[in-house]
Design an enzyme around this catalytic site. Structure first.
Site: not given
Ligand SMILES: [Zn+2]
Length: 424
Positions: A60, A62-63, A94, A151, A178, A277, A304, A308
């Site tokens: 899990h 986020h790239l 996402n 997700d 999620h 979250n 996760d 940011h």
């Molecule tokens: Zn999530």
């Protein structure tokens, strides 16, 4: 036919037969031999005193590419992943545009070819993550999509969730869920409880997470379908999963390092780097997550990793983005706060993620791709912003003294990270 030899390390290999103080010979990207007296090699790496794990696999992350490269991109994200010991990562859909179609998946797969680690893309289960219409799962699966997830958002309709699980199953793929009831969550920004009350911030009830876990366990059980639950954070959610596993429900789950390393007391200074979250919960939940990881109710540690930009974090807590940068601290947080049991660490970071995905990996044996993570279990360091390779510097663990450092990461026999410097 260049050969590489790792010598002097302790091979930790709970899913394999060869373990202990052994050398590893690598040829053409594959493990050629494991043992002693393996002869000479074109290149050698001395890993004496260090631990050699099967390569870590992150279920899990986020790239942020395409569309949010100011937060992270595939190159910077996988460099950070390699530094964290990861040889493969599952990136969530996402992005902007959403990875819900062949064009975006093709772009990510193309970029993956020059990335530091392997990438297993997780495509959206519903178009635009809107929860209304399923994606072309067959086409995406055939192209190399590893699993499906919305997700960042839940699949709010139970009927749509069931349809997604059934449709994904026809292609042998898994839904990663999620779990969050958006109506119960409301405008919540941190765990509902005493600390939220003191801070005057709207709370996120644990029921927002637990009620959706309960629903999806019932769906998985009723229809005999597989389900993977993402970022479990509460004692109640864990109890539901534990009972479901006892009944034989085909469920697996993950938690993230921050859920066993920090509680909602960390939010007391309004530091938005503690805003995630699901939210950081109570000390009792932290204990429950630890116990569940050690006993096996929680199958895997996933980062996760959610980088940011500073501007999205250095603002009011209520307005700040959810998520923290996680690749480069996951292993150290596990060694420091969870366990020093090397077999357990291998299971949580490698063996079980490979099994959940149905991907190769999780084992060191002759003939498999040489994906290896080497760590110094005793090395200590203080986490600084400057040391982070990720574009995302948003972590609540800056200034923390941590133990356990990844020293080498090898992907398909290539050294992609070596103590302090990226090799690609
Ligand atoms: Zn999530």
């Amino acid at each position: 036919m260049k050969t590489l030899k790792l010598y002097g390390g302790e091979v930790v290999n709970p899913a394999g037969e060869k373990k202990g103080r052994l050398d590893i010979l690598i040829e053409e990207g594959l493990v050629k031999a494991i043992g002693t007296d393996l002869g000479s090699a074109d290149e050698t790496i001395d890993v004496t005193g260090k631990t050699v794990f099967p390569g870590f696999i992150d279920l899990h992350c986020h790239l942020r590419e395409p569309g949010q490269e100011y937060k992270e991109d595939i190159a910077s994200g996988t460099r950070a992943a390699a530094k964290g010991g990861y040889t493969a990562v599952c990136c969530m859909p996402n992005t902007s545009p959403v990875m819900d179609n062949a064009a975006v998946l093709a772009l990510v797969l193309e970029k993956a070819r020059s990335a530091s680690t392997k990438i297993y893309p997780v495509c959206a289960a519903t178009r635009g993550l809107k929860g209304a219409e399923l994606t072309e799962m067959g086409e995406l699966a055939a192209m190399g999509c590893a699993a499906f997830s919305d997700d960042g958002r839940p699949i709010s309709s139970g009927a749509m969730m069931l349809a997604a699980m059934q449709y994904a199953d026809t292609f042998g793929k898994l839904i990663m869920a999620h779990e969050e009831d958006l109506d119960i969550k409301g405008a919540g920004v941190m765990n509902e409880g005493v600390n939220a009350t003191i801070l005057g911030l709207p709370g996120i009830p644990r029921a927002a997470e637990e009620s959706m876990i309960a629903r999806d366990l019932i769906l998985a059980e009723s229809y005999g379908l597989r389900l993977h639950i993402q970022h479990v954070s509460t004692r109640g959610g864990i109890a539901l999963i534990r009972e479901a596993k006892r009944r034989g429900v085909r469920v697996t789950c993950e938690s993230a390092p921050h859920y066993f390393s920090a509680d909602d007391g960390a939010c007391m200074g309004y530091d938005a780097n503690t805003k995630v979250n699901p939210p950081l919960r109570t000390p009792d939940d932290v204990e429950a997550v630890k116990q569940a990881l050690l006993e096996g109710t929680i199958d895997a540690i996933a980062t996760d990793h959610a980088p940011h930009h500073k501007d999205e974090k250095e603002i009011e807590f209520a307005l700040a983005a959810f998520g923290i940068s996680g690749f480069e601290t996951a292993f150290s947080l596990a060694v420091t706060n969870l366990t020093r049991d090397k077999d357990k660490l291998a299971e949580l970071f490698s063996v079980n993620p490979a099994r959940i995905l149905g991907k190769p990996g999780g084992v060191i044996k002759e003939g498999v791709p040489a994906d290896l993570t080497v760590a110094d279990m005793d090395a200590e360091y203080t986490l600084t912003e400057q040391s982070l390779v990720s574009k995302g510097k948003n972590t609540p663990f800056l200034g923390r003294k941590l133990r356990g450092v990844v020293t080498h990461t090898i992907v398909d026999g290539r050294l992609v990270y070596q103590g302090g410097s990226s090799c690609r």
